[in-house]
Design a protein around this motif. Sequence first.
Motif, PDB file in Angstrom:
ATOM      1  N   LEU A 176       0.838  -1.209   0.000  1.00  0.00           N
ATOM      2  CA  LEU A 176       0.000   0.000   0.000  1.00  0.00           C
ATOM      3  C   LEU A 176       0.869   1.254   0.000  1.00  0.00           C
ATOM      4  CD1 LEU A 176      -2.950  -0.880   2.404  1.00  0.00           C
ATOM      5  CD2 LEU A 176      -3.075  -0.437  -0.052  1.00  0.00           C
ATOM      6  N   TRP A 178       4.100   1.038  -1.170  1.00  0.00           N
ATOM      7  CA  TRP A 178       5.175   0.769  -2.114  1.00  0.00           C
ATOM      8  C   TRP A 178       6.527   1.106  -1.490  1.00  0.00           C
ATOM      9  CZ3 TRP A 178       4.260  -2.484  -5.848  1.00  0.00           C
ATOM     10  CH2 TRP A 178       2.934  -2.638  -6.242  1.00  0.00           C
ATOM     11  N   VAL A 180       9.700   0.113  -1.161  1.00  0.00           N
ATOM     12  CA  VAL A 180      10.497  -0.839  -1.932  1.00  0.00           C
ATOM     13  C   VAL A 180      11.558  -1.530  -1.076  1.00  0.00           C
ATOM     14  CG1 VAL A 180      11.992  -1.134  -3.949  1.00  0.00           C
ATOM     15  CG2 VAL A 180      10.029   0.401  -4.068  1.00  0.00           C
TER      16      VAL A 180
ATOM     17  N   LEU B 171      -4.796  -1.452 -10.190  1.00  0.00           N
ATOM     18  CA  LEU B 171      -3.472  -1.714  -9.607  1.00  0.00           C
ATOM     19  C   LEU B 171      -3.564  -2.792  -8.520  1.00  0.00           C
ATOM     20  CD1 LEU B 171      -0.479  -1.060  -9.248  1.00  0.00           C
ATOM     21  CD2 LEU B 171      -1.135   0.792  -7.701  1.00  0.00           C
ATOM     22  N   PHE B 172      -4.613  -2.696  -7.708  1.00  0.00           N
ATOM     23  CA  PHE B 172      -4.800  -3.675  -6.638  1.00  0.00           C
ATOM     24  C   PHE B 172      -4.973  -5.077  -7.230  1.00  0.00           C
ATOM     25  CE2 PHE B 172      -7.613  -4.906  -2.784  1.00  0.00           C
ATOM     26  CZ  PHE B 172      -6.519  -5.446  -2.137  1.00  0.00           C
ATOM     27  N   THR B 175      -1.758  -6.286  -8.538  1.00  0.00           N
ATOM     28  CA  THR B 175      -0.840  -6.545  -7.434  1.00  0.00           C
ATOM     29  C   THR B 175      -1.201  -7.842  -6.726  1.00  0.00           C
ATOM     30  OG1 THR B 175      -0.526  -4.174  -7.133  1.00  0.00           O
ATOM     31  CG2 THR B 175       0.118  -5.591  -5.306  1.00  0.00           C
ATOM     32  N   VAL B 180       3.388  -9.049 -13.330  1.00  0.00           N
ATOM     33  CA  VAL B 180       4.433  -8.044 -13.551  1.00  0.00           C
ATOM     34  C   VAL B 180       4.278  -7.337 -14.895  1.00  0.00           C
ATOM     35  CG1 VAL B 180       6.923  -7.638 -13.683  1.00  0.00           C
ATOM     36  CG2 VAL B 180       6.012  -9.255 -12.011  1.00  0.00           C
ATOM     37  N   LEU B 183       1.509  -4.858 -14.477  1.00  0.00           N
ATOM     38  CA  LEU B 183       1.978  -3.784 -13.589  1.00  0.00           C
ATOM     39  C   LEU B 183       2.869  -2.817 -14.368  1.00  0.00           C
ATOM     40  CD1 LEU B 183       2.800  -5.783 -10.308  1.00  0.00           C
ATOM     41  CD2 LEU B 183       1.048  -4.011 -10.564  1.00  0.00           C
ATOM     42  N   THR B 252      -4.667   6.603   2.109  1.00  0.00           N
ATOM     43  CA  THR B 252      -4.013   5.343   1.741  1.00  0.00           C
ATOM     44  C   THR B 252      -4.157   5.042   0.251  1.00  0.00           C
ATOM     45  OG1 THR B 252      -4.500   4.470   3.939  1.00  0.00           O
ATOM     46  CG2 THR B 252      -3.889   2.877   2.256  1.00  0.00           C
ATOM     47  N   PHE B 256      -1.177   4.633  -2.324  1.00  0.00           N
ATOM     48  CA  PHE B 256      -0.998   3.332  -2.984  1.00  0.00           C
ATOM     49  C   PHE B 256      -0.763   3.532  -4.476  1.00  0.00           C
ATOM     50  CE2 PHE B 256      -3.404  -0.342  -4.994  1.00  0.00           C
ATOM     51  CZ  PHE B 256      -2.383  -1.266  -4.850  1.00  0.00           C
ATOM     52  N   ASN B 259       2.352   6.380  -5.161  1.00  0.00           N
ATOM     53  CA  ASN B 259       3.676   5.848  -4.819  1.00  0.00           C
ATOM     54  C   ASN B 259       4.092   4.753  -5.801  1.00  0.00           C
ATOM     55  OD1 ASN B 259       3.995   7.535  -2.666  1.00  0.00           O
ATOM     56  ND2 ASN B 259       3.493   6.010  -1.100  1.00  0.00           N
ATOM     57  N   PHE B 260       3.116   3.966  -6.247  1.00  0.00           N
ATOM     58  CA  PHE B 260       3.446   2.952  -7.255  1.00  0.00           C
ATOM     59  C   PHE B 260       4.006   3.621  -8.499  1.00  0.00           C
ATOM     60  CE2 PHE B 260       2.341   0.890 -11.230  1.00  0.00           C
ATOM     61  CZ  PHE B 260       2.993  -0.319 -11.082  1.00  0.00           C
ATOM     62  N   ARG B 263       7.475   5.353  -7.427  1.00  0.00           N
ATOM     63  CA  ARG B 263       8.607   4.554  -6.926  1.00  0.00           C
ATOM     64  C   ARG B 263       8.789   3.229  -7.636  1.00  0.00           C
ATOM     65  NH1 ARG B 263       7.392   4.815  -0.468  1.00  0.00           N
ATOM     66  NH2 ARG B 263       7.124   7.066  -0.336  1.00  0.00           N
ATOM     67  N   MET B 264       7.659   2.567  -7.935  1.00  0.00           N
ATOM     68  CA  MET B 264       7.765   1.187  -8.411  1.00  0.00           C
ATOM     69  C   MET B 264       7.794   1.122  -9.930  1.00  0.00           C
ATOM     70  SD  MET B 264       7.997  -1.637  -6.804  1.00  0.00           S
ATOM     71  CE  MET B 264       8.426  -3.199  -7.553  1.00  0.00           C
ATOM     72  N   LEU B 268      10.103  -1.051 -12.967  1.00  0.00           N
ATOM     73  CA  LEU B 268       9.540  -2.086 -13.838  1.00  0.00           C
ATOM     74  C   LEU B 268       9.697  -1.727 -15.310  1.00  0.00           C
ATOM     75  CD1 LEU B 268       6.215  -2.736 -11.897  1.00  0.00           C
ATOM     76  CD2 LEU B 268       8.214  -4.217 -11.962  1.00  0.00           C
TER      77      LEU B 268
END
Lengths: 320, 320
Positions: A176, A178, A180, B171-172, B175, B180, B183, B252, B256, B259-260, B263-264, B268
Motif C-alpha cells: 500500500l 510501495w 520498496v 493496480l490492486f 498486485t 508483472v 503492472l 491510503t 498506494f 507511490n506505485f 517509486r515502483m 519495472l
Amino acid sequence: MVAAGSKCRVCRGPAIIDLPRHNAKFCADHFLELCRRQVTKAIEQFDMLTAEDRILVAVSGGKDSLAVWDLLTDLGYAADGLYVGLGIGDYSDTSAAYATAFAEQRGLTLITVDLRSEFGYDIPTAARATRRVPCSACGTSKRHIFDRAALDGGYTVLVTGHNLDDEAAVLFGNTLRWDVEYLARQHPTLPARAGLPKKVKPLCRLTEREMAAWCVVRGIDYLVEECPMAHGNRHLAYKSALNAIESESPGTKAAFYLNFIERMSPALGTARVDDVVLGECQRCGAPTPGEICAFCRIVERSVAHEPVPVEVLLGKKGRR
Amino acid sequence: MVAAGSKCRVCRGPAIIDLPRHNAKFCADHFLELCRRQVTKAIEQFDMLTAEDRILVAVSGGKDSLAVWDLLTDLGYAADGLYVGLGIGDYSDTSAAYATAFAEQRGLTLITVDLRSEFGYDIPTAARATRRVPCSACGTSKRHIFDRAALDGGYTVLVTGHNLDDEAAVLFGNTLRWDVEYLARQHPTLPARAGLPKKVKPLCRLTEREMAAWCVVRGIDYLVEECPMAHGNRHLAYKSALNAIESESPGTKAAFYLNFIERMSPALGTARVDDVVLGECQRCGAPTPGEICAFCRIVERSVAHEPVPVEVLLGKKGRR
C-alpha cells in the motif's frame, strides 16, 4: 467448520474442515497430512532447514508458534524453544504456562528469558518510556533476544511461527505504501549475516485458521487471546481487507503472497538491504547501523522509568 | 457531504465537501480550484498534454468522462468528444442523451460511432457470441474504436476519464496476482506507438466521489447508474476493499496508486511491453501480435450471431 455429511477429498471419510482455497474438505488425518506437506514444501522451496541444522523456535504460547514447533518435531527435526517473558500482566503469565506445558508434555527443551529479571524492564514500561506504540518496543526486544540466544546457543537457524495471513498482511501494508526497501526484505528465508542468525518461516504456506485447526486436532492447548496491547494495530485492518477478498475469491491471499515471493521478490533482489554495512553496538555488540543499537536504547530509557503495569497503560489508552 | 457549520479551509466560507485525505473541508469555489490544481499537476507530472495537442476525449455520459471533458475545456484546452453506442438497451440510450446534451450546451464537438449500425453488432450480442464476460468484448471494442478514431481524425492524444479509484482498483487487482507485465504497463500516460495514439488519464489524482461532486457543483447532468452488464465485476470488490482501508486511514488509496507510479513503475520499466513487436491485422490494419486483431475476431463472431437484447442476456445471467 464443515457441513454435516461432508466427505474428505482423499479418503471419503467424515470431513472436519472445509478449505475453499483448495476447493476441498478433509478428514482429521488428511488435513494434518496437508499441513505437513505444505511445511515440507516451504522448507524445500525456500531452503529453510536441513537435517544437520540446530533449530531454535521462537515460542509465544499462541497457536502458530506451538504448531510450528509441533510440526517440525513431527517431521523429524530436533528443535528447542525460546520463550521471552514480556511482562504484559496476565497475558504473559498465561502464555508462559501454555508454552511450558507444551514443552513438558513432549519432553522438549524450552529456554526462558524474562525481560524484567534479566534486563530490568517490561513491555508496558518500555512503551511508556519510549512513547511509541507497544508493538514497536516489543518487536525490537524480541528480535534482539531471539537473535542473541540463537547465536549464543550455537543454533544455526531461528524459526518463527509467522503464517500466511501474517505475511500477506505485512506484504499488503508494504505494498500500500510501495515501500520498496521493506518489500525487498520480505522473504520467508533470510540468510545469516554477521551477528544475525538465519531466520525462516515454515508456516508461510498455511493460514491462521489452518494453524488453529492443527492445534485442535493435535490436542495442543494454546493462548487464544490476542495480545491486549496490539489492539487497533493496522495489521488487523489489512488482514480483514484481505479476508473480505479471500471470501469472494478463495486462493487470492495465497496467490498474493506466494506470487510475490516467486515473481516479484527476485526482481527486487538488487534493492536488498544486505548491502547496508552494519557496525557493532558499542554496548552489546549487536549489529546496528548506528553507534548504539535500538534494543540498548530501549533498555536505557526503560530501566530509568518506574515500572508501568499493563492495566495502567491500557486504562490510559482507553481514555484517549 | 459535510457537517452543518463546517468552514472552507481556504476562505472560511461555508464548506460543501469534507475531504479526509486532505484533512480539510472546502467551499464550492475552492473545491473546484482543488480539482483544477490536481488535474494540472497530473498533466505536468506525467507529460500528458501541451497547448498544441489535438485532444479527443472518450465520452460515456457518466460523471468521469463528462468531468474530464469539462475540466480540460475549463483549463483552456480544446478537446472534441467521442461517444460509442454500445447497444446496451436503455442504458446506452440514456448515456447517449447525457453526452449529447452536455456537448450541445457547451458548443463542443461530439463524434458518435454506433456499433450496431457501423459494425453490425452490439455488446450483449458480442458477449453471447464470444461466450466471454461482457466487459471483455466491450473493452476491446471501445479501445479499437477510440484508437482508430483518434488516428483517423488527426488527434495527437486520447483522453479517458479513469479516476484514482479506477486506477487504484486495477493496480490492486494486478498486485494481488503480481502480474508483472500488467503492472509494468500501468501508467497514466502511455506514449504513442505505431498504430496507437498517445493515451492519458488526467483524473488519476482525483477520486470517484470528487468527480461526482465536480459534476454536481458545475451543474453537469450525468448517467448515475453503473452499466447493468458490469454487475459482479471483480473491480467492485477491489474498490470496496480499498475503501474500507481508506476510511480507516484517509490518504491510503492515493498513496498506494501515486507511490506505485513514482517509486515502483520506474523499476519495472524494462518489463514494459513496448518491446513486443506488433504486426498489422490482416483485415483492418490495427496493431496486433497475431494475424487477426481481437476486435476483428469479435466482429466476425458477433455479426454471424442473431442479435441478443440486453434484457435476455441479463435475465439468463440472473437465473444462473
